[in-house]
Design an enzyme around this catalytic site. Structure first.
Site, PDB file in Angstrom:
ATOM      1  N   GLU A 249      -8.594 -53.638  -2.386  1.00 17.09           N
ATOM      2  CA  GLU A 249      -9.249 -52.635  -3.237  1.00 17.09           C
ATOM      3  C   GLU A 249     -10.743 -52.733  -2.963  1.00 17.09           C
ATOM      4  OE1 GLU A 249      -7.770 -50.377  -4.982  1.00 17.09           O
ATOM      5  OE2 GLU A 249      -5.752 -51.150  -4.620  1.00 17.09           O
ATOM      6  N   CYS A 283     -16.842 -49.435  -8.526  1.00 18.65           N
ATOM      7  CA  CYS A 283     -16.347 -49.075  -7.185  1.00 18.65           C
ATOM      8  C   CYS A 283     -16.119 -47.583  -7.039  1.00 18.65           C
ATOM      9  CB  CYS A 283     -15.070 -49.844  -6.876  1.00 18.65           C
ATOM     10  SG  CYS A 283     -13.731 -49.529  -8.034  1.00 18.65           S
TER      11      CYS A 283
END
Length: 508
Positions: A249, A283
């Site tokens: 991720e 993110c």
């Protein structure tokens, strides 16, 4: 997700009055274990004990796993105040933001697993071709085994416990390596997990990069890493030595593409929230804005108004706002603040909003930059801070080209009043996920896979996708006593040839 850097650039001069309270606690980084040649890896006994335990957990039932998840949920809720305090100590994150971005998403993931785990664990019947007449086919989900989870500092609670919940749901053992930059959150994380799990089932190992390196020496059955793309490459390289499966991720420069006909007031408010929550250290935060030149002045004005509404403060008082957290450490403060200096002094960009910094508190005000060049330093790497570059475009195809010239992002945000235009953009771009007329909210839907593509990540999780990420999909075929395939065994007589020809005609 969590950023990494090599050298810290020179820190720019502070332009805002120093804020003396509250004092941020500097991370106390544990020393790395020594991995000199010939020395035994310090985590050998832990890994072996988890490997043994993993064989037991393969036999665990849905009810047994659900009970563990319920205990985890209840203890997290009982420790809410301590979790809030830990995150405030690490980088002055407000209690409300902790609830909304750290605790609530984890509880949502756990509740979703509790509700659906029994159905997820059931074997899935699949069709069997006529050539295998009489056979039955199914897929069963079995635990991968011993899993390593390396979590980041930007959402240190959420991004540790969400994958842990998925791993537990799938019946695995877990070793968690949290970030050394959020020691207070790591401490409460360890306390919570020790109240429920023995070390051979779920363990936490704190420390700097040396701890990660030592752990990556082992042949884990799965590695789940959340962090930056450069470190993701290191993790993937280490996993390749053991042919270990990975979920990465990562992040990247997630663009926000505004088109003619977009509601600029609503667009500005959503972008100001998504960009500046957690001081931009997210993110999936919008990394830059693409907008027609004619719409830029109105967008800037609406953005200023939105910031005042959201944070209830004039720009000059932003450093005193309790709802706005701080940059995690000096290294990242220097990196992010250098982008402002570089864009303005070297690339002639303009500060439309913000631009104030306070090094003593690692404070950078929400900043919007206009006139930013595509070649500017701020447009090369993921910003991971409260800076939003705005770039003009002449045509929608030019904007699409700007997006496609960069690595595939974790998210793409499209703001438009036209469904046709939204589809036009989606078909001509690629990203881990996409949202139309909003930002970031796709990650809270457990029915959507969350993950990147290429440089922004490998694999996905959340909800059922998290259970599958930590499970091996094992194919099972049960053959009858007499199998049709036997008709095609050698020797290849004329009869076999006729059966084969008939079979081919059936498929054609």
């Amino acid at each position: 997700m969590a950023k990494t850097s090599l050298k810290s650039p020179k820190r720019p001069k502070a332009t805002a009055k120093a804020v003396t309270k509250p004092k941020l606690i500097s991370p106390q980084i544990s020393s790395s274990p020594k991995l000199e040649k010939g020395n035994k890896n310090p985590f050998e006994s832990l890994f072996q004990s988890q490997k043994k335990k993993a064989l037991e957990l393969r036999l665990s039932t849905a009810n047994e796993r659900i009970q563990k998840l319920k205990k985890l949920r209840d203890i997290i809720l009982s420790k809410k105040t301590e979790i809030q305090s830990a995150l405030f100590s690490d980088f002055r994150k407000s209690a409300q933001e902790v609830d909304l971005t750290e605790i609530l998403p984890v509880i949502g993931e756990i509740n979703d697993s509790i509700r659906h785990l029994k159905s997820w664990m059931k074997p899935v019947r699949v069709k069997t071709p006529i050539t295998l007449f009489g056979a039955k086919s199914q897929i069963i989900y079995e635990p991968k085994g011993v899993c390593l989870i390396i979590s980041p500092w930007n959402y240190p609670f959420h991004l540790a416990f969400a994958p842990i919940a998925a791993a537990i749901s799938a019946g695995n053992t877990v070793i968690l390596k949290p970030s050394e930059y959020t020691p207070n959150t790591s401490k409460i994380t360890t306390e919570i997990l020790r109240l429920i799990f023995p070390e051979e089932e779920v363990a936490v190992r704190e420390g700097d990069a040396g701890v990660s390196q030592a752990l990556l020496e082992f042949p884990f059955d799965h590695i789940f890493f959340t962090g930056s793309t450069p470190v993701g490459k290191v993790v993937m390289s280490a996993a390749a030595k053991h042919l270990t499966s990975v979920t990465l991720e990562l992040g990247g420069k997630s663009p926000s593409l505004i088109t003619e006909g977009a509601d600029l007031k609503a667009t500005a408010e959503k972008l100001m929230w998504g960009k500046f929550v957690n001081a931009g250290q997210t993110c999936v935060a919008p990394d830059y804005v693409l907008i027609p030149k004619s719409l830029e002045p109105e967008f800037i004005e609406e953005s200023k108004k939105a910031l005042e509404r959201l944070f209830n403060r004039e720009e000059s008082l932003f450093a005193h706002n309790a709802d706005f957290c701080r940059i995690i450490n000096d290294r990242n403060f220097d990196r992010v603040s250098s982008y402002i200096e570089s864009a303005v002094q070297e690339d002639d960009a303009k500060i439309a909003v913000g631009g104030k910094v306070e090094s003593g508190q690692r404070f950078i005000s929400p900043t919007i930059l206009t006139g930013v060049k595509l070649s500017s330093k701020i447009m090369q790497d993921e910003i991971f801070g409260p800076l939003l570059p705005v770039i003009n475009y002449e045509s929608i195809d030019e904007a699409i080209q700007i997006v496609n010239d960069k690595d595939k992002p974790l998210a793409l945000y499209i703001f438009t009043g036209s469904k046709k235009q939204a589809n036009y953009i989606l078909k001509r771009t690629s990203s881990g996920g996409a949202v139309i007329n909003d930002v970031m909210i796709h990650l809270v839907n457990p029915n959507l896979p969350f993950g990147g593509v290429n440089h922004s990540g490998h694999g996905s999780y959340h909800g059922h996708f998290g259970f599958r990420a930590f499970s091996h999909e094992r194919s099972i075929l049960k053959s009858p006593k007499f199998s049709m395939a036997k008709l095609l065994y050698p020797p290849y007589t004329n009869f076999v040839k006729r059966v084969a020809d008939s079979t081919m005609k059936w498929f054609i």
